[in-house]
Design an enzyme around this catalytic site. Structure first.
Site, mmCIF file in Angstrom:
data_model
loop_
_atom_site.group_PDB
_atom_site.id
_atom_site.type_symbol
_atom_site.label_atom_id
_atom_site.label_comp_id
_atom_site.label_asym_id
_atom_site.label_seq_id
_atom_site.Cartn_x
_atom_site.Cartn_y
_atom_site.Cartn_z
ATOM 1 N N HIS A 15 1.003 -1.204 -0.031
ATOM 2 C CA HIS A 15 0.007 0.087 -0.074
ATOM 3 C C HIS A 15 0.976 1.097 0.080
ATOM 4 O O HIS A 15 1.331 1.683 0.960
ATOM 5 C CB HIS A 15 -0.790 -0.157 1.197
ATOM 6 C CG HIS A 15 -1.931 1.116 1.239
ATOM 7 N ND1 HIS A 15 -3.322 0.862 1.358
ATOM 8 C CD2 HIS A 15 -1.849 2.413 1.036
ATOM 9 C CE1 HIS A 15 -3.916 1.997 1.450
ATOM 10 N NE2 HIS A 15 -2.966 3.154 1.142
ATOM 11 N N HIS A 17 1.482 5.427 -1.836
ATOM 12 C CA HIS A 17 1.042 6.750 -2.706
ATOM 13 C C HIS A 17 2.518 7.200 -3.113
ATOM 14 O O HIS A 17 3.175 7.723 -2.331
ATOM 15 C CB HIS A 17 0.282 7.634 -1.886
ATOM 16 C CG HIS A 17 -1.151 7.000 -1.187
ATOM 17 N ND1 HIS A 17 -2.250 7.070 -1.746
ATOM 18 C CD2 HIS A 17 -1.255 6.298 -0.024
ATOM 19 C CE1 HIS A 17 -3.226 6.582 -1.022
ATOM 20 N NE2 HIS A 17 -2.677 6.039 -0.039
ATOM 21 N N LYS A 101 -9.678 -0.402 -5.950
ATOM 22 C CA LYS A 101 -9.836 0.218 -4.713
ATOM 23 C C LYS A 101 -10.952 0.787 -4.626
ATOM 24 O O LYS A 101 -11.434 1.749 -5.237
ATOM 25 C CB LYS A 101 -8.591 0.935 -4.706
ATOM 26 C CG LYS A 101 -8.460 1.890 -3.417
ATOM 27 C CD LYS A 101 -7.775 1.045 -2.157
ATOM 28 C CE LYS A 101 -7.944 1.666 -0.916
ATOM 29 N NZ LYS A 101 -6.890 2.634 -0.445
ATOM 30 N N HIS A 138 -10.648 1.208 1.572
ATOM 31 C CA HIS A 138 -10.384 1.867 2.603
ATOM 32 C C HIS A 138 -11.579 2.045 3.539
ATOM 33 O O HIS A 138 -12.756 2.547 3.257
ATOM 34 C CB HIS A 138 -10.445 3.664 2.017
ATOM 35 C CG HIS A 138 -10.231 4.606 3.147
ATOM 36 N ND1 HIS A 138 -8.887 5.279 3.310
ATOM 37 C CD2 HIS A 138 -10.912 5.212 4.154
ATOM 38 C CE1 HIS A 138 -9.078 6.156 4.077
ATOM 39 N NE2 HIS A 138 -10.179 5.945 4.596
ATOM 40 N N HIS A 176 -4.975 -0.738 5.810
ATOM 41 C CA HIS A 176 -4.358 0.207 6.895
ATOM 42 C C HIS A 176 -5.434 0.161 8.106
ATOM 43 O O HIS A 176 -5.884 1.084 8.620
ATOM 44 C CB HIS A 176 -4.038 1.897 6.499
ATOM 45 C CG HIS A 176 -5.266 2.250 5.685
ATOM 46 N ND1 HIS A 176 -6.725 2.400 6.086
ATOM 47 C CD2 HIS A 176 -5.280 3.037 4.621
ATOM 48 C CE1 HIS A 176 -7.442 2.868 4.998
ATOM 49 N NE2 HIS A 176 -6.461 3.294 4.087
ATOM 50 N N ASP A 249 1.338 2.648 3.536
ATOM 51 C CA ASP A 249 0.400 3.775 3.171
ATOM 52 C C ASP A 249 1.339 5.040 3.588
ATOM 53 O O ASP A 249 0.825 6.176 3.865
ATOM 54 C CB ASP A 249 -0.862 3.923 4.308
ATOM 55 C CG ASP A 249 -1.717 4.723 3.863
ATOM 56 O OD1 ASP A 249 -1.759 5.153 2.701
ATOM 57 O OD2 ASP A 249 -2.779 5.069 4.843
HETATM 58 N N1 OTD Z 1 -4.181 8.475 4.301
HETATM 59 N N2 OTD Z 1 -3.426 10.221 3.256
HETATM 60 C C1 OTD Z 1 -3.496 9.789 1.916
HETATM 61 C C2 OTD Z 1 -4.156 8.392 1.832
HETATM 62 C C3 OTD Z 1 -4.219 7.621 3.067
HETATM 63 O O1 OTD Z 1 -6.535 6.627 3.174
HETATM 64 C C4 OTD Z 1 -5.271 6.389 2.893
HETATM 65 O O2 OTD Z 1 -4.952 5.604 2.267
HETATM 66 C C5 OTD Z 1 -3.129 10.498 0.869
HETATM 67 O O3 OTD Z 1 -2.755 11.530 1.125
HETATM 68 O O4 OTD Z 1 -3.150 10.066 -0.353
HETATM 69 C C6 OTD Z 1 -4.186 9.421 4.408
HETATM 70 O O5 OTD Z 1 -3.911 9.964 5.444
HETATM 71 ZN ZN ZN Z 2 -3.329 4.799 1.342
HETATM 72 ZN ZN ZN Z 3 -7.217 4.588 2.736
#
Ligand code: OTD
Ligand code: ZN
Ligand code: ZN
Length: 347
Positions: A15, A17, A101, A138, A176, A249
């Site tokens: 996971h 970003h 997702k 999520h 997460h 994450d």
């Molecule tokens: N959580 N910020 C972000 C994604 C995750 O939920 C998530 O996976 C982001 O900035 O893309 C966050 O706090």
């Molecule tokens: Zn995330």
């Molecule tokens: Zn998320």
């Protein structure tokens, strides 16, 4: 005797970003340096919703990680109310899309295109179930009447349980997880349900974020919970149980977007991800379970091969930099300025 070094099968991050543009160029090498593969989250602006967009984004990631030619990004499509199910399944059959997702609309960063009611995408989910294509969730319900700390527990009752009742074979990764409720739920569900756990949710509770002054760099979604939840997550991760695996994450934002009157959610753990996990496993006397969590349970769930390479972590203090700075972008990593007990040995 305490361990001075440990060697593991090379881990994967299930996971991440990686963003796009200059941010992608800055952050992607951190992930590629430590992990063999990574599940790439699709919450760009606009989101990655088609196979063609995923192919293009994968190219940009490969360009940003060319110093690590063995790194393999695994692409994910972002589900929307009106997604083309045919394209999604084709993308999976072609080996472009590893998973899809589910972002409930409004739940996290760039989720405004997300699904407003899961019933809207039932036909797509049924096709995914048939295909064996994993659904990554999520797991938070949002609503004016729902307390931000209750969003995950509510998701289990309102969305996850009914969904799995209707589609008992659907492969689901509860991403997460942040609560004992979610850890217990995943344990009690069938083998088709698993979870990722971040390094930061293993290390911080909500006091860390709020007591003694608000710490914007510890703010993420799902938000960190009470200590009892952190303890439950540590127990789940370090159990070695096949249902739990590593997903950082890591979610970078430029410093000014975090240190703001309306700060963005997301914690940037990528620079020392595996070291953060090693610290937790050592504190729990479970270093012998780190390999299962980081390198074995994930590929087993995704039915992918286990990596052949290895990494070595050595017990050696290192200081996390205050910021990572590149191309005019400055990002504050998790535990900035603090000392970590473990260090990934360079190849
Ligand atoms: N959580 N910020 C972000 C994604 C995750 O939920 C998530 O996976 C982001 O900035 O893309 C966050 O706090
Ligand atoms: Zn995330
Ligand atoms: Zn998320």
């Amino acid at each position: 005797m305490t361990a001075q070094s440990i060697t593991l099968i090379k881990p994967d991050d299930w996971h991440v970003h990686l963003r796009d543009g200059e941010m992608l160029k800055q952050v992607a090498p951190y992930t590629a340096q430590q992990f063999a593969r990574a599940i790439i989250m699709p919450n760009l602006l606009p989101p990655v919703t088609t196979t063609a967009m995923a192919v293009d984004y994968r190219q940009r990631i490969l360009a940003a990680t060319q110093d690590y030619p063995d790194f393999k990004p695994l692409m994910v499509a972002y589900l929307t109310d009106d997604l083309d199910g045919k394209d999604l399944i084709n993308g999976h059959q072609q080996g472009v899309l590893t998973a899809a997702k589910l972002y409930p609309a409004g739940a996290t960063t760039n989720s405004s295109h997300g699904v407003t009611d899961i019933k809207h995408i039932y036909p797509v989910l049924e096709a995914m179930q048939k295909q064996g294509m994993p659904l990554l969730v999520h797991g938070e319900v949002v609503g004016d009447d729902i307390d931000v700390f209750d969003r995950e527990a509510r998701f289990i009752d309102d969305v996850m349980q009914p969904l799995l009742k209707d589609m008992p074979e659907l492969k689901v990764v509860f991403e997460h997880i942040t609560t004992k409720d979610a850890a217990d739920f995943v344990m009690s569900a069938g083998d088709n349900v698993a979870a990722t756990i971040t390094a930061h949710h293993l290390q911080i509770n909500r006091n860390d974020m709020l007591v003694g002054g608000i710490k914007p760099h510890l703010y993420c979604l799902p938000v960190a919970k009470r200590e009892q939840h952190r303890q439950a997550l540590r127990k789940a991760a370090t159990s070695g149980h096949q249902k739990f695996f590593l997903g950082t994450d890591t979610a970078p934002h430029a410093i000014n977007a975090k240190e703001s009157a309306c700060g963005c959610a997301g914690i940037f753990t990528a620079p020392h991800a595996i070291e953060h996990y090693a610290q937790v496993f050592e504190e729990e006397n479970a270093l012998d379970k780190l390999e299962a969590f980081a390198s074995i349970n994930g590929p087993k769930f995704y039915q992918l091969s286990i990596n052949k390479d290895h990494i070595t972590l050595i017990k050696k203090d290192q200081q996390v930099p205050e910021k990572t700075i590149d191309k005019g972008l400055s990002i504050v990593p998790f535990k900035a300025g603090e000392i970590l007990a473990w260090q990934l040995q360079a190849d």
